[in-house]
Design a protein around this motif. Structure first.
Motif, PDB file in Angstrom:
ATOM      1  N   ILE A  31       0.829  -1.207   0.000  1.00  0.00           N
ATOM      2  CA  ILE A  31       0.000   0.000   0.000  1.00  0.00           C
ATOM      3  C   ILE A  31       0.861   1.254   0.000  1.00  0.00           C
ATOM      4  O   ILE A  31       0.465   2.296  -0.519  1.00  0.00           O
ATOM      5  CB  ILE A  31      -0.979  -0.005   1.183  1.00  0.00           C
ATOM      6  N   ASN A  69       2.194   5.520  -6.084  1.00  0.00           N
ATOM      7  CA  ASN A  69       1.613   5.428  -7.416  1.00  0.00           C
ATOM      8  C   ASN A  69       0.444   6.394  -7.564  1.00  0.00           C
ATOM      9  O   ASN A  69       0.240   6.980  -8.633  1.00  0.00           O
ATOM     10  CB  ASN A  69       1.157   3.983  -7.641  1.00  0.00           C
ATOM     11  N   LEU A  70      -0.324   6.550  -6.487  1.00  0.00           N
ATOM     12  CA  LEU A  70      -1.476   7.450  -6.527  1.00  0.00           C
ATOM     13  C   LEU A  70      -1.002   8.881  -6.780  1.00  0.00           C
ATOM     14  O   LEU A  70      -1.602   9.624  -7.573  1.00  0.00           O
ATOM     15  CB  LEU A  70      -2.243   7.361  -5.196  1.00  0.00           C
ATOM     16  N   ALA A 105      -0.058   9.176 -10.286  1.00  0.00           N
ATOM     17  CA  ALA A 105      -1.263   9.141 -11.112  1.00  0.00           C
ATOM     18  C   ALA A 105      -1.942  10.510 -11.100  1.00  0.00           C
ATOM     19  O   ALA A 105      -2.446  10.966 -12.127  1.00  0.00           O
ATOM     20  CB  ALA A 105      -2.219   8.069 -10.606  1.00  0.00           C
ATOM     21  N   ILE A 112      -5.947   7.781 -13.429  1.00  0.00           N
ATOM     22  CA  ILE A 112      -5.791   7.403 -12.029  1.00  0.00           C
ATOM     23  C   ILE A 112      -6.323   5.996 -11.793  1.00  0.00           C
ATOM     24  O   ILE A 112      -5.648   5.131 -11.230  1.00  0.00           O
ATOM     25  CB  ILE A 112      -6.515   8.398 -11.092  1.00  0.00           C
ATOM     26  N   LEU A 168      -3.531   2.822 -11.222  1.00  0.00           N
ATOM     27  CA  LEU A 168      -3.479   2.078  -9.972  1.00  0.00           C
ATOM     28  C   LEU A 168      -3.831   0.616 -10.199  1.00  0.00           C
ATOM     29  O   LEU A 168      -3.205  -0.296  -9.649  1.00  0.00           O
ATOM     30  CB  LEU A 168      -4.450   2.685  -8.953  1.00  0.00           C
ATOM     31  N   LEU A 210      -8.650  -4.829   0.828  1.00  0.00           N
ATOM     32  CA  LEU A 210      -8.087  -3.860   1.762  1.00  0.00           C
ATOM     33  C   LEU A 210      -7.460  -2.689   1.015  1.00  0.00           C
ATOM     34  O   LEU A 210      -7.701  -1.527   1.340  1.00  0.00           O
ATOM     35  CB  LEU A 210      -7.058  -4.545   2.667  1.00  0.00           C
ATOM     36  N   ASN A 211      -6.653  -3.016  -0.001  1.00  0.00           N
ATOM     37  CA  ASN A 211      -6.038  -1.955  -0.802  1.00  0.00           C
ATOM     38  C   ASN A 211      -7.108  -1.073  -1.421  1.00  0.00           C
ATOM     39  O   ASN A 211      -7.008   0.152  -1.431  1.00  0.00           O
ATOM     40  CB  ASN A 211      -5.181  -2.552  -1.930  1.00  0.00           C
ATOM     41  N   VAL A 240      -8.784   1.250   1.160  1.00  0.00           N
ATOM     42  CA  VAL A 240      -7.892   2.350   1.540  1.00  0.00           C
ATOM     43  C   VAL A 240      -7.736   3.354   0.396  1.00  0.00           C
ATOM     44  O   VAL A 240      -7.978   4.544   0.543  1.00  0.00           O
ATOM     45  CB  VAL A 240      -6.501   1.808   1.944  1.00  0.00           C
ATOM     46  N   LEU A 241      -7.334   2.832  -0.764  1.00  0.00           N
ATOM     47  CA  LEU A 241      -7.075   3.724  -1.893  1.00  0.00           C
ATOM     48  C   LEU A 241      -8.352   4.379  -2.398  1.00  0.00           C
ATOM     49  O   LEU A 241      -8.344   5.552  -2.779  1.00  0.00           O
ATOM     50  CB  LEU A 241      -6.411   2.952  -3.035  1.00  0.00           C
ATOM     51  N   ILE A 264      -9.142   7.241  -0.022  1.00  0.00           N
ATOM     52  CA  ILE A 264      -8.216   8.363  -0.197  1.00  0.00           C
ATOM     53  C   ILE A 264      -8.512   9.108  -1.495  1.00  0.00           C
ATOM     54  O   ILE A 264      -8.690  10.330  -1.518  1.00  0.00           O
ATOM     55  CB  ILE A 264      -6.746   7.873  -0.219  1.00  0.00           C
ATOM     56  N   THR A 265      -8.603   8.332  -2.586  1.00  0.00           N
ATOM     57  CA  THR A 265      -8.835   8.949  -3.886  1.00  0.00           C
ATOM     58  C   THR A 265     -10.174   9.672  -3.918  1.00  0.00           C
ATOM     59  O   THR A 265     -10.264  10.826  -4.351  1.00  0.00           O
ATOM     60  CB  THR A 265      -8.824   7.881  -5.004  1.00  0.00           C
ATOM     61  N   MET A 308     -10.015  12.870  -1.960  1.00  0.00           N
ATOM     62  CA  MET A 308      -9.226  13.897  -2.615  1.00  0.00           C
ATOM     63  C   MET A 308      -9.977  14.504  -3.805  1.00  0.00           C
ATOM     64  O   MET A 308      -9.947  15.716  -4.011  1.00  0.00           O
ATOM     65  CB  MET A 308      -7.888  13.319  -3.083  1.00  0.00           C
TER      66      MET A 308
END
Lengths: 468, 468
Positions: free
Chosen positions: A301, A307-308, A311, B337, B341, B380-381, B384-385, B388-389, B392
């Protein structure tokens, strides 16, 4: 004339996980374990190599594995423990009593013992050590004191020596003494009166020389040795380069304190060669099938978040040309083509360069040739792919300018991909960072950013020919 | 008491390409070669290991290398040839005369000779063979007859044997005879009267046993042997698994015809472990720094063209949603994006799975656990991602629905990435295709297609909240 006396177990039973009968064999084992049929189990496992028994444990539960383990002789147990997967070994050893552990250790060489003990808690380690002889205990404690991936941890303290001033008879006596403890002796090491390493003698030379000859007369003085703090990878590299079979490990005064043999190094060579593949993708090189999920996620992660960020950078580049896209929407459908090809071409370059750095083929004297080669390959790939893509776009969409724009962007992106792919790992290596670390993430970031910039930039430049 | 007689060259001169003095050393060598100062050159190279001399050749021209080569003794020459890079070896050997080649071959073991001869044209090979003794010539011709990556090509025909009915004295005599030819003998092989392999005896056991003892009494019957047509990788796997040092190679009747030692296998282990990295990216595993550019391009361009096809597929998916994009142009800026990812997460999964297949940790009994684990990691990834994404995007663009769409698409793409990344290599392996072959290209294709589909699909579904 025939086999009058059988020495050692004959390994007849091959346990192969890929064989079709493996599942049945496992089932049968489980049934027998359930019914506690010790004799049947012993018969089933007769002739199985400890390495294969260790393989079985991967597919059995902890309880089932322990049950089988306790049916083995102490010698078989000692070997099985060494061949078991690292992951889960600590839990397995936790289930064994201190006595059980110390009885198997009798059959291990010191580096193997040190390895196994490192999986115990400090308290249990002390308890086990107190069961061993004082000298063994001392040897192992001092070995545990060496840095974890150093030569000192890899070495075995069981080796045969002779002094320069001895004669061959004494050398043979020393070998005989050690022969009981050590399975494989290939040579004896020669020292001076103070124990400082001076050379070695291959076993055949020792035995084929008249016994009154002085050791110094048949000593081979080009002996390879490593200081105990040398990195294991360094050791592995030398073994490969100089075709070594056995080397000595010395202390600060040059006195021999251990030896490392080729089979110890084999695992390191293999691990090293295959770890790059994980590091490139931003995965921990320690990751195994049995690594707990949260641990796996942790490392991955981090890089996915990096990477995010990259990106978002590509996204910003695209946003810069939002106007162009809103006028020429077809550009959005073509973006994946330019970016995707760039990413994979970049991965090809970075992979080749990383491997060449790892094998030592690419160094500071020829890095420019490597980059130039990748760039030329990028040119050729770009010309071919650019032409194909441009032509196809022209045929599908009917607009020659669009085809040209896509083709040109493809060419430029291939050049960028090959340059980044070759330069990024070299630069990382130059500043002493592992070139494999998440390199594919950085390279695809570069190719995305540049790809979008050139593609959308060119499209903006020629927008009047593309609208409508 | 001191070093009364020196045996063998003492390797004092370490030639290290990464050292700062290397360039100067090379310069000096070149100058001396120019002025033809043989004695200076010999002095400069004194104490250099042939492996290091072979390293020098990489940075010198063909003429310079040949000049240095001809200053070496035939024994040094034989070893240097073996340690030279494969690429360019054919050109190098072409420059040597038939006599020069055959004189060095005296010092090589048969597998090394076979290896070197394979670089000559058939005519020159015959000429060289005619210079060797009839028996050597016959041995090498028959070895060249074995399949290229088989055990038969890897083996050395130099080994010591004894019959079951012999006594230890005879065994020692056999070792003495062979000792002149073979550098490293670790054990002797035991056969019956017809030469069929029955067992082996470690050298120390042979020498420490009273000479009138029958061989059969001290023979270890659990001997590992391979049929000459076994794949070299199979051999390497067994060496690793069973901690072997030396194994026999047998013919169809079980008669011993050669032996393979661990150092022969070391290179194979390393090559195998690092080749996957190249295959994954769609690069030929034979690619080296010295591979001609056109050859490098050939293999890579095939996979890049496959990639082009998959890219057109993603492009088609995006085109399907062209209307949505023309209304909500910001989607085009967010596409990189989601796709980026997905691609890297997929690469992480595929890399881990491929490595586990290669090491034997992942097999047909536990593949489902591996896939399930990757899927959980993907969840899980993704959570989380995605969070966050999504957050944002919401903060940057001010539209919560947009943030939700991106976040959800990210989550789904992570799941797709982990599933594809784990299943693709497993499926390839199941149909007996190398799981590494261009797997990263296929996985990124899947993540692109699915990523775009879910992202743009969700956006279309919620378009009324996103327009404007």
């Amino acid at each position: 004339m025939e086999e009058e006396a059988r020495k050692d177990t004959v390994f007849r039973l091959k346990i192969d996980r890929e064989s079709e009968t493996y599942e049945e064999f496992l089932e049968e084992l489980r049934n027998q374990i359930q019914s506690g049929s010790e004799n049947s189990l012993k018969a089933m496992l007769e002739g199985a190599h400890p390495a294969d028994i260790a393989t079985l444990f991967r597919d059995l539960s902890l309880e089932e594995s322990l049950y089988l383990f306790r049916l083995l002789s102490h010698e078989e147990q000692s070997y099985t423990l060494i061949k078991m997967e690292e992951e889960g070994l600590d839990k397995f050893l936790d289930e064994l009593s201190i006595d059980e552990i110390s009885l198997t250790l009798d059959f291990n060489e010191t580096d193997e013992t040190t390895y196994l003990l490192s999986f115990l808690t400090p308290e249990r380690r002390d308890q086990v050590l107190s069961k061993l002889s004082k000298s063994d205990s001392f040897e192992i404690r001092s070995q545990l004191g060496f840095r974890e991936s150093s030569a000192g941890r890899l070495m075995s303290k069981d080796f045969a020596t002779a002094k320069l001033g001895d004669n061959v008879r004494k050398g043979i006596i020393n070998v005989r003494k050690k022969a009981k403890e050590i399975e494989d002796i290939y040579q004896i090491y020669v020292t001076d009166e103070d124990g400082v390493l001076k050379g070695f003698i291959p076993l055949k030379d020792l035995f084929l020389t008249p016994i009154n000859t002085k050791i110094s007369k048949i000593t081979n003085y080009s002996v390879y040795s490593f200081h105990y703090d040398t990195d294991q990878e360094e050791v592995a590299k030398s073994f490969k380069k100089y075709d070594l079979v056995s080397t000595a490990v010395v202390d600060d005064l040059g006195r021999i304190i251990g030896r490392i043999t080729l089979d110890d190094v084999l695992e390191i060579v293999e691990e090293e060669a295959s770890e790059d593949i994980l590091r490139m993708a931003g995965v921990s090189e320690d990751e195994r099938l049995s690594t707990p999920i949260l641990q796996s996620v942790k490392r991955r992660i981090i890089w996915l978040n990096v990477n995010l960020l990259t990106a978002f950078l590509s996204s910003t580049v695209v946003a810069f040309f939002e106007d162009t896209i809103s006028q020429i929407v077809v550009l959005a459908t073509l973006m994946p083509i330019v970016a995707g090809l760039g990413g994979n071409a970049g991965t090809q370059s970075v992979t080749v360069v990383i491997r060449n750095i790892a094998t030592g083929d690419l160094t500071f004297s020829n890095w420019w040739d490597a980059v130039r080669k990748e760039f030329t390959i990028g040119c050729l790939n770009g010309l071919v792919l650019g032409s194909i893509t441009g032509t196809m776009i022209f045929l599908v969409k009917g607009n020659p300018v669009l085809g040209l724009v896509v083709g040109a962007a493809m060419l430029v992106n291939m050049l960028v991909a090959s340059l980044t792919g070759s330069l990024v790992p070299i630069l990382l290596k130059a500043v002493r960072i592992d070139p494999a670390i998440a390199s594919s993430i950085f390279v695809t970031a570069m190719t995305d950013v540049c790809g979008f910039f050139f593609f959308l930039g060119l499209a903006t430049l020629f927008s009047r020919y593309l609208i409508g």
